[in-house]
Design an enzyme around this catalytic site. Structure first.
Site, PDB file in Angstrom:
ATOM      1  N   CYS A 186      -5.218  12.421  29.390  1.00 22.01           N
ATOM      2  CA  CYS A 186      -4.238  11.892  30.334  1.00 22.01           C
ATOM      3  C   CYS A 186      -3.832  12.921  31.390  1.00 22.01           C
ATOM      4  O   CYS A 186      -3.537  14.065  31.064  1.00 22.01           O
ATOM      5  CB  CYS A 186      -3.019  11.478  29.524  1.00 22.01           C
ATOM      6  SG  CYS A 186      -1.692  10.892  30.539  1.00 22.01           S
ATOM      7  N   ARG A 202      -5.699  -0.747  34.253  1.00 26.55           N
ATOM      8  CA  ARG A 202      -4.794  -0.807  33.115  1.00 26.55           C
ATOM      9  C   ARG A 202      -3.339  -0.699  33.567  1.00 26.55           C
ATOM     10  O   ARG A 202      -2.428  -1.236  32.954  1.00 26.55           O
ATOM     11  CB  ARG A 202      -5.130   0.362  32.205  1.00 26.55           C
ATOM     12  CG  ARG A 202      -4.154   0.651  31.109  1.00 26.55           C
ATOM     13  CD  ARG A 202      -4.791   1.718  30.240  1.00 26.55           C
ATOM     14  NE  ARG A 202      -4.007   1.965  29.060  1.00 26.55           N
ATOM     15  CZ  ARG A 202      -3.065   2.888  29.000  1.00 26.55           C
ATOM     16  NH1 ARG A 202      -2.776   3.622  30.051  1.00 26.55           N
ATOM     17  NH2 ARG A 202      -2.413   3.087  27.881  1.00 26.55           N
TER      18      ARG A 202
HETATM   19  P1  IMP Z   1      -5.077  10.818  22.419  1.00 24.43           P
HETATM   20  O1  IMP Z   1      -5.035  10.312  21.002  1.00 24.43           O
HETATM   21  O2  IMP Z   1      -4.289  12.084  22.598  1.00 24.43           O
HETATM   22  O3  IMP Z   1      -6.469  10.943  22.929  1.00 24.43           O
HETATM   23  O4  IMP Z   1      -4.311   9.745  23.324  1.00 24.43           O
HETATM   24  C1  IMP Z   1      -4.677   8.393  23.361  1.00 24.43           C
HETATM   25  C2  IMP Z   1      -3.662   7.643  24.204  1.00 24.43           C
HETATM   26  O5  IMP Z   1      -3.698   8.093  25.560  1.00 24.43           O
HETATM   27  C3  IMP Z   1      -3.901   6.160  24.322  1.00 24.43           C
HETATM   28  O6  IMP Z   1      -3.483   5.423  23.203  1.00 24.43           O
HETATM   29  C4  IMP Z   1      -3.108   5.797  25.582  1.00 24.43           C
HETATM   30  O7  IMP Z   1      -1.750   5.613  25.328  1.00 24.43           O
HETATM   31  C5  IMP Z   1      -3.260   7.037  26.411  1.00 24.43           C
HETATM   32  N1  IMP Z   1      -4.273   6.868  27.469  1.00 24.43           N
HETATM   33  C6  IMP Z   1      -5.477   6.278  27.409  1.00 24.43           C
HETATM   34  N2  IMP Z   1      -6.155   6.391  28.566  1.00 24.43           N
HETATM   35  C7  IMP Z   1      -5.354   7.065  29.396  1.00 24.43           C
HETATM   36  C8  IMP Z   1      -5.492   7.501  30.740  1.00 24.43           C
HETATM   37  O8  IMP Z   1      -6.524   7.342  31.403  1.00 24.43           O
HETATM   38  N3  IMP Z   1      -4.412   8.151  31.269  1.00 24.43           N
HETATM   39  C9  IMP Z   1      -3.277   8.368  30.557  1.00 24.43           C
HETATM   40  N4  IMP Z   1      -3.121   8.023  29.273  1.00 24.43           N
HETATM   41  C10 IMP Z   1      -4.148   7.367  28.710  1.00 24.43           C
END
Ligand code: IMP
Length: 505
Positions: free
Chosen positions: A319, A418
């Site tokens: 993100c 999204r």
């Molecule tokens: P991770 O487990 O730290 O990889 O975070 C996953 C979460 O990041 C997802 O469930 C979303 O809430 C968030 N997310 C997914 N795609 C994006 C993006 O492109 N930008 C910002 N947040 C994202």
């Protein structure tokens, strides 16, 4: 004047748990990780509970039907990504609901005209050595034979030889009708010393294959998330634009729970979406909402009727929302504040709304911290993207296997837009996520097992046998930056650095 939160916003890495008294009962095998997914009234049971506190992120690189089956087998739930056509998303949900544990729709099928060379290539590609031969080469064609490793010897045969000449023909195969139960199929397999049993439809077409090993694995998954018809449970992401078409399609496909997927949940669009669902389905369709990062956002979605609420803006590994837009909040601070608001709401109304900490989980112990801070379960993207079961490609990068992992707000995914722009369909002009690699980590089952053994062990150190008890008893301390250094291996020259570095899973 603008409101200023005086406390800095903190991440999971800035907290540790201080152990509490653990009795002789506090052993990992006594810990239950069962946790509510949907809201419930005091004294009542939630309509849906998870058997482990993990759900997989609503992302193209994470949650398709394959991931959903693998995670439901372990006791969690996937939310199929909504950044695809309604028909495609509904088809993924339908495939999960049609999946019968132990009944396999074969992905390695042959025609009688294919050659031994093609058989060998297919076996290498899929890793499966038992291949049904059907008249048209599809998984549900008319069964004409089977090829297993026992049917050919590469050293003695030409690669041009035709399947029809070396397969075991249908007349020599033991088969059973398509409505055979798993128990009956297993009895046939054992009585006849078979490795697999084809199940045949009334019109003589192949329905499923049952393999000896799948029956065993079915019995060894006591946490499986099954609905009342013994089908795997699955969630799906929706958006605040096409819900009037998407929700009915997903409900028809048999979805168990929906979740509004947005980086910013404190919006009228979410309230309108929730209202539309309640107007059309009452409480029979379960739907989570989010994401929020403070008490005000929580209260808004709670009053709007969300079944669970997701926390987190800008903490996801892929993100870049905080950099691009300057919005967000440290995941630990957000979780703590929203959990306080939830507890107050519960006291006031007698309605318990489960919370999901979404994004930013790097170490396994971050899951335990998120639960201790008041989350009932966590949503993970990067964590699950690393496994065999995620839909993304496995590629070799600088001599190591990696899986691709991209944000839903990245250019790669964003044509599905999204991020809510008030219902208009124009494309985003800037990205909120990146396209990346994550280290390949093997099977979901092995990794989830290891992760949860750590969670259970820490819960025992805190004197907790359930997640509710952990939330109640946990003592959390903020750590200084120097004590973070103390927390890793330090002042030693590590012989093999790799295991320590990969500790961040
Ligand atoms: P991770 O487990 O730290 O990889 O975070 C996953 C979460 O990041 C997802 O469930 C979303 O809430 C968030 N997310 C997914 N795609 C994006 C993006 O492109 N930008 C910002 N947040 C994202």
């Amino acid at each position: 004047m603008a409101y200023i939160f005086e406390e800095p916003s903190r991440t999971f890495n800035e907290y540790l748990l201080v152990p509490g008294y653990s009795s002789s009962e506090n052993r990992p095998e006594n810990v239950s990780l069962k946790t509510p997914l949907t809201k419930f009234k005091k004294g009542e049971e939630p309509a849906i509970s998870l058997n482990i506190p993990m759900i997989s992120a609503i992302m193209q690189a994470v949650s398709d039907d394959g991931m959903a089956v693998a995670l439901a087998t372990e006791g969690g739930m996937s939310f199929i990504y909504g950044s695809q056509t309604i028909a495609d998303e509904a088809a993924m949900v339908a495939r999960v609901k049609a999946y019968k544990a132990g009944f396999v729709v074969s992905d390695s099928n042959l025609t009688p005209q294919m050659t031994l060379g093609e058989v060998v290539a297919l076996a290498e590609k899929t890793g499966h050595s038992t291949m049904p031969v059907t008249d048209d080469g599809t998984a549900h064609g008319k069964l004409v034979g089977i090829v297993t490793e026992r049917d050919y010897r590469l050293s003695r045969m030409s690669l041009d030889e035709k399947v029809a000449d070396f397969m075991t023909p249908r007349a020599e195969l033991i088969t059973a009708p398509a409505d055979t139960t798993l128990k009956q199929a297993n009895d046939i397999i054992w009585d006849n010393k078979l490795n697999s049993l084809p199940l045949i439809d009334t019109d003589d077409k192949l329905a499923y294959m049952v393999f000896r090993k799948d029956y065993d694995s079915h019995k060894s998954n006591p946490n499986e998330m099954l609905d009342e018809h013994k089908r795997y449970m699955v969630g799906a992401g929706i958006n605040t634009r096409d819900f009037a078409e998407r929700v009915p399609a997903l409900v028809d496909a048999g979805v168990d729970c929906l979740c509004i997927d947005s980086s910013e949940g404190y919006s009228e669009w979410q309230a309108l979406t929730l209202k539309w669902i309640r107007d059309h389905y009452g409480d029979s369709v379960k739907v989570g909402a989010g994401n929020v990062v403070d008490a005000e956002g929580f209260r808004f979605l709670a009053d709007a009727g969300a079944d669970f609420i997701k926390i987190g803006i800008g903490g996801g590994s892929i993100c870049i929302t905080r950099e691009q837009k300057g919005i967000g909040r440290g995941q630990a601070t957000a979780t703590i504040e929203v959990a306080r608001a939830r507890d107050e709401y519960f006291k006031e109304t007698g309605v318990y709304i489960p919370l999901c900490s979404d994004g930013g989980i790097v170490y396994d112990h971050h899951i335990t911290l998120a639960l201790a801070m008041g989350s009932d379960f966590v949503m993970l993207g990067r964590y699950f993207a690393r496994f065999d079961e995620s839909p993304s490609n496995k590629v070799m990068v600088n001599g190591s296997y990696m899986k691709e992992y991209w944000g839903e707000g990245s250019a790669r995914a964003r044509n599905w837009q999204r991020y809510d722009l008030g219902g208009d369909k124009q494309k985003m002009s800037f990205e909120e996520g990146v396209d990346s690699y994550v280290p390949y980590a093997g099977s979901l089952k092995d990794n989830v097992g290891l992760t949860l053994s750590k969670v259970k062990s820490t819960m025992c150190n805190c004197g907790a046998l359930t997640i509710a008890e952990l939330q109640d008893k946990a003592k959390l301390t903020v750590v200084s930056s120097t004590s973070i250094v103390e927390g890793g291996a330090h002042d030693v020259l590590q012989k093999d650095k790799t295991p320590y570095v990969s500790n961040a899973n």
